[in-house]
Design a protein around this motif. Structure first.
Motif, PDB file in Angstrom:
ATOM      1  N   LEU A 178      -5.579  -2.073  -1.859  1.00 22.41           N
ATOM      2  CA  LEU A 178      -5.120  -2.318  -3.217  1.00 22.41           C
ATOM      3  C   LEU A 178      -5.477  -3.736  -3.672  1.00 22.41           C
ATOM      4  CD1 LEU A 178      -3.549  -1.267  -5.676  1.00 22.41           C
ATOM      5  CD2 LEU A 178      -1.484  -2.164  -4.612  1.00 22.41           C
ATOM      6  N   ILE A 179      -5.384  -4.701  -2.765  1.00 26.13           N
ATOM      7  CA  ILE A 179      -5.724  -6.083  -3.105  1.00 26.13           C
ATOM      8  C   ILE A 179      -7.202  -6.191  -3.462  1.00 26.13           C
ATOM      9  CG2 ILE A 179      -5.891  -8.431  -2.185  1.00 26.13           C
ATOM     10  CD1 ILE A 179      -3.385  -7.766  -0.503  1.00 26.13           C
ATOM     11  N   LEU A 180      -8.061  -5.559  -2.667  1.00 24.70           N
ATOM     12  CA  LEU A 180      -9.505  -5.587  -2.948  1.00 24.70           C
ATOM     13  C   LEU A 180      -9.811  -4.970  -4.304  1.00 24.70           C
ATOM     14  CD1 LEU A 180     -10.947  -4.540   0.524  1.00 24.70           C
ATOM     15  CD2 LEU A 180     -11.106  -6.775  -0.541  1.00 24.70           C
ATOM     16  N   LEU A 181      -9.215  -3.830  -4.564  1.00 24.95           N
ATOM     17  CA  LEU A 181      -9.463  -3.154  -5.837  1.00 24.95           C
ATOM     18  C   LEU A 181      -8.897  -3.945  -7.015  1.00 24.95           C
ATOM     19  CD1 LEU A 181      -8.827   0.546  -4.780  1.00 24.95           C
ATOM     20  CD2 LEU A 181     -11.022  -0.572  -5.233  1.00 24.95           C
ATOM     21  N   ALA A 182      -7.767  -4.614  -6.805  1.00 29.46           N
ATOM     22  CA  ALA A 182      -7.184  -5.429  -7.877  1.00 29.46           C
ATOM     23  C   ALA A 182      -8.102  -6.597  -8.232  1.00 29.46           C
ATOM     24  CB  ALA A 182      -5.810  -5.939  -7.452  1.00 29.46           C
ATOM     25  N   PHE A 183      -8.689  -7.230  -7.206  1.00 30.39           N
ATOM     26  CA  PHE A 183      -9.605  -8.337  -7.494  1.00 30.39           C
ATOM     27  C   PHE A 183     -10.880  -7.838  -8.157  1.00 30.39           C
ATOM     28  CE2 PHE A 183      -6.903 -10.932  -4.818  1.00 30.39           C
ATOM     29  CZ  PHE A 183      -6.991 -12.169  -5.437  1.00 30.39           C
ATOM     30  N   GLN A 184     -11.361  -6.661  -7.748  1.00 31.40           N
ATOM     31  CA  GLN A 184     -12.548  -6.113  -8.398  1.00 31.40           C
ATOM     32  C   GLN A 184     -12.246  -5.788  -9.863  1.00 31.40           C
ATOM     33  OE1 GLN A 184     -14.409  -2.713  -6.592  1.00 31.40           O
ATOM     34  NE2 GLN A 184     -15.982  -2.613  -8.156  1.00 31.40           N
ATOM     35  N   LEU A 185     -11.096  -5.202 -10.122  1.00 40.99           N
ATOM     36  CA  LEU A 185     -10.701  -4.892 -11.500  1.00 40.99           C
ATOM     37  C   LEU A 185     -10.570  -6.165 -12.335  1.00 40.99           C
ATOM     38  CD1 LEU A 185      -9.775  -2.902 -13.685  1.00 40.99           C
ATOM     39  CD2 LEU A 185      -7.453  -3.142 -12.772  1.00 40.99           C
ATOM     40  N   ALA A 199      -5.793 -13.648   4.241  1.00 42.75           N
ATOM     41  CA  ALA A 199      -6.972 -13.192   4.989  1.00 42.75           C
ATOM     42  C   ALA A 199      -6.543 -12.441   6.245  1.00 42.75           C
ATOM     43  CB  ALA A 199      -7.865 -14.376   5.345  1.00 42.75           C
ATOM     44  N   GLY A 200      -5.555 -12.964   6.948  1.00 43.26           N
ATOM     45  CA  GLY A 200      -5.052 -12.285   8.139  1.00 43.26           C
ATOM     46  C   GLY A 200      -4.416 -10.948   7.802  1.00 43.26           C
ATOM     47  N   TYR A 201      -3.727 -10.912   6.678  1.00 45.06           N
ATOM     48  CA  TYR A 201      -3.075  -9.683   6.230  1.00 45.06           C
ATOM     49  C   TYR A 201      -4.099  -8.588   5.929  1.00 45.06           C
ATOM     50  CZ  TYR A 201      -0.270  -6.604   3.255  1.00 45.06           C
ATOM     51  OH  TYR A 201       0.353  -5.516   2.710  1.00 45.06           O
ATOM     52  N   MET A 202      -5.259  -8.981   5.430  1.00 36.23           N
ATOM     53  CA  MET A 202      -6.288  -8.010   5.035  1.00 36.23           C
ATOM     54  C   MET A 202      -7.298  -7.717   6.148  1.00 36.23           C
ATOM     55  SD  MET A 202      -7.076  -9.176   1.153  1.00 36.23           S
ATOM     56  CE  MET A 202      -8.230  -7.836   0.981  1.00 36.23           C
ATOM     57  N   GLN A 203      -7.180  -8.383   7.271  1.00 34.19           N
ATOM     58  CA  GLN A 203      -8.190  -8.293   8.324  1.00 34.19           C
ATOM     59  C   GLN A 203      -8.456  -6.860   8.790  1.00 34.19           C
ATOM     60  OE1 GLN A 203      -7.412 -10.790  11.674  1.00 34.19           O
ATOM     61  NE2 GLN A 203      -9.362 -10.333  12.634  1.00 34.19           N
ATOM     62  N   GLU A 204      -7.429  -6.079   9.019  1.00 33.94           N
ATOM     63  CA  GLU A 204      -7.623  -4.711   9.503  1.00 33.94           C
ATOM     64  C   GLU A 204      -8.389  -3.851   8.486  1.00 33.94           C
ATOM     65  OE1 GLU A 204      -4.932  -0.909  10.870  1.00 33.94           O
ATOM     66  OE2 GLU A 204      -4.064  -2.912  11.027  1.00 33.94           O
ATOM     67  N   THR A 205      -8.029  -3.985   7.224  1.00 29.40           N
ATOM     68  CA  THR A 205      -8.707  -3.221   6.169  1.00 29.40           C
ATOM     69  C   THR A 205     -10.168  -3.622   6.057  1.00 29.40           C
ATOM     70  OG1 THR A 205      -6.657  -3.050   4.925  1.00 29.40           O
ATOM     71  CG2 THR A 205      -8.688  -2.679   3.710  1.00 29.40           C
TER      72      THR A 205
END
Length: 114
Positions: free
Chosen positions: A2-9, A43-49
């Motif tokens: 969701l974070i990745l898509l929010a930044f892309q949007l 960054a650590g929070y998103m590492q697995e994704t």
């Protein structure tokens, strides 16, 4: 995800809203990078994704392959020019990198004249 898509949007919104020549995903990635600098634990929070996405990075080349197949007529008509442009720009980019390295090395005293 969701974070990745929010930044892309957000990048798309800024790019289209301000009629910028920079693609929205590039702006979104720059925003995400800035967020990583401001909130390092993000960054650590998103590492697995992100590792999951990188594991399947080859899937991102499918659209490029489809684009090549869809434009085979252009490649057939201008193939030699495209190859010359690709090779020439690659050689020029490498030479520019070498030139920049030599200039910086000489300015910093890391490379002896000779």
């Amino acid at each position: 995800m969701l974070i990745l898509l929010a930044f892309q949007l957000a990048g798309e919104t800024v790019s289209r809203g301000l009629s910028l020549a920079v693609p929205g995903p590039v702006l979104g990635l720059a925003g995400l990078f800035t967020a990583f600098l401001i909130v390092p634990r993000l960054a650590g929070y998103m590492q697995e994704t992100v590792q999951g996405l990188l594991a399947h990075l080859s899937l991102l080349f499918v659209p490029a392959g489809v684009g090549v197949v869809a434009h085979l007529d252009v490649i057939a008509a201008h193939g030699i020019g495209l190859i010359v442009a690709l090779v020439g720009s690659t050689v020029l980019a490498i030479l520019a990198g070498v030139g920049a390295f030599v200039l910086v090395a000489r300015l910093t005293g890391g490379l002896e004249d000779g």
